[in-house]
Design a protein around this motif. Sequence first.
Motif, PDB file in Angstrom:
ATOM      1  N   ARG A  44       0.827  -1.203   0.000  1.00 54.11           N
ATOM      2  CA  ARG A  44       0.000   0.000   0.000  1.00 54.11           C
ATOM      3  C   ARG A  44       0.867   1.261   0.000  1.00 54.11           C
ATOM      4  NH1 ARG A  44      -3.591   0.515  -1.919  1.00 54.11           N
ATOM      5  NH2 ARG A  44      -5.435   1.000  -0.722  1.00 54.11           N
ATOM      6  N   GLY A  45       2.089   1.120  -0.462  1.00 51.49           N
ATOM      7  CA  GLY A  45       2.893   2.313  -0.693  1.00 51.49           C
ATOM      8  C   GLY A  45       4.143   2.466   0.151  1.00 51.49           C
ATOM      9  N   PHE A  46       4.351   1.594   1.110  1.00 46.93           N
ATOM     10  CA  PHE A  46       5.537   1.746   1.951  1.00 46.93           C
ATOM     11  C   PHE A  46       6.696   0.875   1.443  1.00 46.93           C
ATOM     12  CE2 PHE A  46       2.290   3.261   4.931  1.00 46.93           C
ATOM     13  CZ  PHE A  46       2.876   4.466   5.296  1.00 46.93           C
ATOM     14  N   ASP A  47       7.847   1.506   1.290  1.00 46.77           N
ATOM     15  CA  ASP A  47       9.050   0.770   0.895  1.00 46.77           C
ATOM     16  C   ASP A  47       9.428  -0.227   1.979  1.00 46.77           C
ATOM     17  OD1 ASP A  47       9.293   2.258  -1.412  1.00 46.77           O
ATOM     18  OD2 ASP A  47      10.609   3.757  -0.478  1.00 46.77           O
ATOM     19  N   SER A  48       9.219   0.169   3.225  1.00 47.59           N
ATOM     20  CA  SER A  48       9.501  -0.765   4.315  1.00 47.59           C
ATOM     21  C   SER A  48       8.477  -0.586   5.416  1.00 47.59           C
ATOM     22  CB  SER A  48      10.914  -0.558   4.869  1.00 47.59           C
ATOM     23  OG  SER A  48      10.954   0.562   5.741  1.00 47.59           O
ATOM     24  N   PHE A  49       8.280  -1.657   6.144  1.00 51.21           N
ATOM     25  CA  PHE A  49       7.335  -1.659   7.267  1.00 51.21           C
ATOM     26  C   PHE A  49       7.948  -2.458   8.409  1.00 51.21           C
ATOM     27  CE2 PHE A  49       3.889  -4.262   9.335  1.00 51.21           C
ATOM     28  CZ  PHE A  49       3.381  -3.248  10.123  1.00 51.21           C
ATOM     29  N   PHE A  50       7.897  -1.889   9.592  1.00 47.52           N
ATOM     30  CA  PHE A  50       8.295  -2.629  10.797  1.00 47.52           C
ATOM     31  C   PHE A  50       7.276  -2.275  11.866  1.00 47.52           C
ATOM     32  CE2 PHE A  50      10.654  -2.822  14.866  1.00 47.52           C
ATOM     33  CZ  PHE A  50      10.928  -4.181  14.868  1.00 47.52           C
ATOM     34  N   GLY A  51       6.480  -3.248  12.261  1.00 47.29           N
ATOM     35  CA  GLY A  51       5.483  -2.926  13.272  1.00 47.29           C
ATOM     36  C   GLY A  51       4.430  -4.001  13.392  1.00 47.29           C
ATOM     37  N   SER A  52       3.302  -3.606  13.987  1.00 45.35           N
ATOM     38  CA  SER A  52       2.223  -4.563  14.234  1.00 45.35           C
ATOM     39  C   SER A  52       1.081  -4.314  13.265  1.00 45.35           C
ATOM     40  CB  SER A  52       1.729  -4.429  15.674  1.00 45.35           C
ATOM     41  OG  SER A  52       1.088  -3.179  15.848  1.00 45.35           O
ATOM     42  N   LEU A  53       0.391  -5.372  12.935  1.00 44.97           N
ATOM     43  CA  LEU A  53      -0.732  -5.255  12.006  1.00 44.97           C
ATOM     44  C   LEU A  53      -2.024  -4.950  12.745  1.00 44.97           C
ATOM     45  CD1 LEU A  53       0.186  -8.231   9.663  1.00 44.97           C
ATOM     46  CD2 LEU A  53       0.401  -5.786   9.166  1.00 44.97           C
ATOM     47  N   LEU A  54      -2.060  -5.290  14.035  1.00 47.16           N
ATOM     48  CA  LEU A  54      -3.243  -5.051  14.847  1.00 47.16           C
ATOM     49  C   LEU A  54      -2.911  -4.026  15.924  1.00 47.16           C
ATOM     50  CD1 LEU A  54      -4.175  -8.785  15.028  1.00 47.16           C
ATOM     51  CD2 LEU A  54      -5.696  -7.018  14.141  1.00 47.16           C
ATOM     52  N   GLY A  55      -3.806  -3.916  16.911  1.00 47.50           N
ATOM     53  CA  GLY A  55      -3.541  -3.022  18.028  1.00 47.50           C
ATOM     54  C   GLY A  55      -3.577  -3.786  19.332  1.00 47.50           C
ATOM     55  N   SER A  56      -3.160  -3.115  20.395  1.00 50.43           N
ATOM     56  CA  SER A  56      -3.251  -3.584  21.778  1.00 50.43           C
ATOM     57  C   SER A  56      -2.574  -4.921  22.073  1.00 50.43           C
ATOM     58  CB  SER A  56      -4.717  -3.595  22.258  1.00 50.43           C
ATOM     59  OG  SER A  56      -5.484  -4.537  21.553  1.00 50.43           O
ATOM     60  N   GLY A  57      -1.494  -5.195  21.383  1.00 42.15           N
ATOM     61  CA  GLY A  57      -0.688  -6.366  21.742  1.00 42.15           C
ATOM     62  C   GLY A  57       0.173  -6.045  22.951  1.00 42.15           C
ATOM     63  N   ASP A  58       0.886  -7.054  23.426  1.00 40.34           N
ATOM     64  CA  ASP A  58       1.788  -6.849  24.558  1.00 40.34           C
ATOM     65  C   ASP A  58       2.987  -6.005  24.100  1.00 40.34           C
ATOM     66  OD1 ASP A  58       2.453  -8.449  27.410  1.00 40.34           O
ATOM     67  OD2 ASP A  58       4.218  -7.669  26.323  1.00 40.34           O
ATOM     68  N   TYR A  59       3.356  -5.012  24.910  1.00 40.19           N
ATOM     69  CA  TYR A  59       4.438  -4.092  24.524  1.00 40.19           C
ATOM     70  C   TYR A  59       5.810  -4.756  24.487  1.00 40.19           C
ATOM     71  CZ  TYR A  59       1.723   0.271  24.714  1.00 40.19           C
ATOM     72  OH  TYR A  59       0.837   1.293  24.462  1.00 40.19           O
ATOM     73  N   TYR A  60       5.937  -5.873  25.220  1.00 35.00           N
ATOM     74  CA  TYR A  60       7.251  -6.533  25.293  1.00 35.00           C
ATOM     75  C   TYR A  60       7.321  -7.796  24.433  1.00 35.00           C
ATOM     76  CZ  TYR A  60       8.176  -3.550  29.357  1.00 35.00           C
ATOM     77  OH  TYR A  60       8.366  -2.480  30.195  1.00 35.00           O
ATOM     78  N   THR A  61       6.273  -8.629  24.536  1.00 34.74           N
ATOM     79  CA  THR A  61       6.340  -9.897  23.785  1.00 34.74           C
ATOM     80  C   THR A  61       5.847  -9.722  22.352  1.00 34.74           C
ATOM     81  OG1 THR A  61       4.076 -10.568  24.340  1.00 34.74           O
ATOM     82  CG2 THR A  61       5.821 -11.158  25.919  1.00 34.74           C
ATOM     83  N   HIS A  62       5.055  -8.659  22.126  1.00 36.31           N
ATOM     84  CA  HIS A  62       4.473  -8.382  20.813  1.00 36.31           C
ATOM     85  C   HIS A  62       3.470  -9.456  20.381  1.00 36.31           C
ATOM     86  CE1 HIS A  62       7.632  -5.546  21.211  1.00 36.31           C
ATOM     87  NE2 HIS A  62       8.571  -6.450  21.047  1.00 36.31           N
ATOM     88  N   TYR A  63       2.936 -10.160  21.375  1.00 32.72           N
ATOM     89  CA  TYR A  63       1.839 -11.085  21.088  1.00 32.72           C
ATOM     90  C   TYR A  63       0.513 -10.363  21.290  1.00 32.72           C
ATOM     91  CZ  TYR A  63       4.375 -15.409  20.351  1.00 32.72           C
ATOM     92  OH  TYR A  63       5.172 -16.391  19.816  1.00 32.72           O
ATOM     93  N   LYS A  64      -0.416 -10.681  20.417  1.00 34.78           N
ATOM     94  CA  LYS A  64      -1.752 -10.113  20.516  1.00 34.78           C
ATOM     95  C   LYS A  64      -2.712 -11.284  20.757  1.00 34.78           C
ATOM     96  CE  LYS A  64      -5.618  -7.912  19.420  1.00 34.78           C
ATOM     97  NZ  LYS A  64      -6.235  -6.895  20.248  1.00 34.78           N
ATOM     98  N   CYS A  65      -3.534 -11.165  21.799  1.00 37.33           N
ATOM     99  CA  CYS A  65      -4.509 -12.216  22.059  1.00 37.33           C
ATOM    100  C   CYS A  65      -5.893 -11.693  21.717  1.00 37.33           C
ATOM    101  CB  CYS A  65      -4.460 -12.647  23.522  1.00 37.33           C
ATOM    102  SG  CYS A  65      -2.879 -13.417  23.926  1.00 37.33           S
ATOM    103  N   ASP A  66      -6.619 -12.461  20.930  1.00 36.24           N
ATOM    104  CA  ASP A  66      -7.952 -12.052  20.513  1.00 36.24           C
ATOM    105  C   ASP A  66      -8.962 -12.462  21.571  1.00 36.24           C
ATOM    106  OD1 ASP A  66      -9.870 -10.945  18.933  1.00 36.24           O
ATOM    107  OD2 ASP A  66     -10.144 -12.726  17.710  1.00 36.24           O
ATOM    108  N   SER A  67      -8.852 -13.678  22.018  1.00 38.41           N
ATOM    109  CA  SER A  67      -9.625 -14.135  23.166  1.00 38.41           C
ATOM    110  C   SER A  67      -8.663 -15.059  23.905  1.00 38.41           C
ATOM    111  CB  SER A  67     -10.882 -14.852  22.716  1.00 38.41           C
ATOM    112  OG  SER A  67     -10.567 -15.786  21.717  1.00 38.41           O
ATOM    113  N   PRO A  68      -8.960 -15.368  25.176  1.00 34.03           N
ATOM    114  CA  PRO A  68      -7.990 -16.152  25.930  1.00 34.03           C
ATOM    115  C   PRO A  68      -7.587 -17.410  25.163  1.00 34.03           C
ATOM    116  CG  PRO A  68      -9.763 -15.409  27.356  1.00 34.03           C
ATOM    117  CD  PRO A  68     -10.141 -15.015  25.965  1.00 34.03           C
TER     118      PRO A  68
END
Length: 389
Positions: free
Chosen positions: A147-171
């Motif tokens: 969608r126009g970015f030469d590079s991307f580093f980050g998360s695709l969703l929101g509200s994941g863990d700030y350290y592990t970078h895991y995102k849980c949708d439901s337990p």
Amino acid sequence: MLAAGVLAGFSALSLLAYGYLSWGGAEPGSQPHLVFILADDQGFRDVGYHGSEIRTPALDRLAAEGVKLENYYVQPMCTPSRSQLITGKYQIHTGLQHSIIRPTQPNCLPLDNMTLPQKLKEVGYSTHMVGKWHLGFYRKECMPTQRGFDSFFGSLLGSGDYYTHYKCDSPGICGYDLYENDNAAWDHDNGIYSTQMYTQKVQQILQSHNPKKPIFLYIAYQAVHSPLQAPGKYFENYRSINNINRRRYAAMLACLDEAVHNVTLALKRYGYYDNSIIIYSSDNGGQPMAGGSNWPLRGSKGTYWEGGIRAVGFVHSPLLKNKGSVCKELVHITDWFPTLITLAEGRIDEDIQLDGYDIWETISEATFQITMEMTLNFSNSIVEAHIME
Ligand SMILES: *[C@@H]1O[C@H](CO)[C@@H](O)[C@H](O)[C@H]1NC(C)=O
Ligand SMILES: *[C@@H]1O[C@H](CO)[C@@H](O)[C@H](O)[C@H]1NC(C)=O
Ligand SMILES: *[C@@H]1O[C@H](CO)[C@@H](O)[C@H](O)[C@H]1NC(C)=O
């Protein structure tokens, strides 16, 4: 307008070059570096210059030396705001007015709409995104790199863990949500706090890029959205805040402030700053249940009260004519698309049908803004419009 400023410095002879300058290829070094910093869920009150008890010296200084936007509006939540920023269109025109894109929802920003980085690439910009996307990923074509970015580093969703970078949708249903371009960034599975990790990435990009070539950096920090997590050292000044959520939020904001300071230092160190425009914005109002404050505005994130949609925002740039002022004209998040493309000496095709306006003169030279109204949402055929005084 910047293009006009550039031209004014030329003799009559160089007016011949106008066609060349205005479209096609800009004079080397004339296109400004564009750095857009988007905070997540930062409340209207949550910046030092709005009277917060949380100290934000870097944001305060950048805003004080730049132009504070004090009549600045966004959408009440994440995906709609981000979609407006990146397309210059209202969310009601891209089908993204129904809340955020959920982890398992097969939806993304419509693929036929031009994005801000795509338009900037047309006029020679390098485009890099660091941080939270949240505009869908169910198909490869939806990814930031498509969608126009030469590079991307980050998360695709929101509200994941700030350290592990895991995102849980439901337990029990969790996934690693840190990507380098199109692939999971497993080599960053080492527990670094995202605000610091993203800042390091920005420093690396600035260090390796040639400052003579224009760059667009979209830095969408995860902070200060929940989960409320921050490294211990940032709690130092806030031990006396009794509300635990507010205390954690304060620490997260202190770290974010330091991050913005570090980004600014990197822009200076690597030779970008003099020709750069830094825009700072929150994506929506704060969530009081997760530490945020929008006082004295009513309402919170997720509502169309002022507390949901009136955001912290400012522009800082050595290129501003009106440094150290406050802009009270209506500025809307869709305005950045035409404003930045015009600053970049790019072209806005008439058939794009933007909802935003080029507001650079309003901000930089304190001229009156023509916009008097904006559309917030359509709901069951009732148009919720907000008319400014
Ligand atoms: C953008 O998206 C809307 C809705 O999907 C569509 O009507 C429009 O034609 C698209 N294309 C452009 C170039 O804006
Ligand atoms: C800012 O830079 C300093 C000095 O390099 C570093 O110690 C600190 O962790 C950085 N902060 C962030 C939030 O990146
Ligand atoms: C905007 O309106 C749509 C209905 O058209 C509704 O689904 C959505 O929740 C509204 N957005 C917000 C943030 O209230």
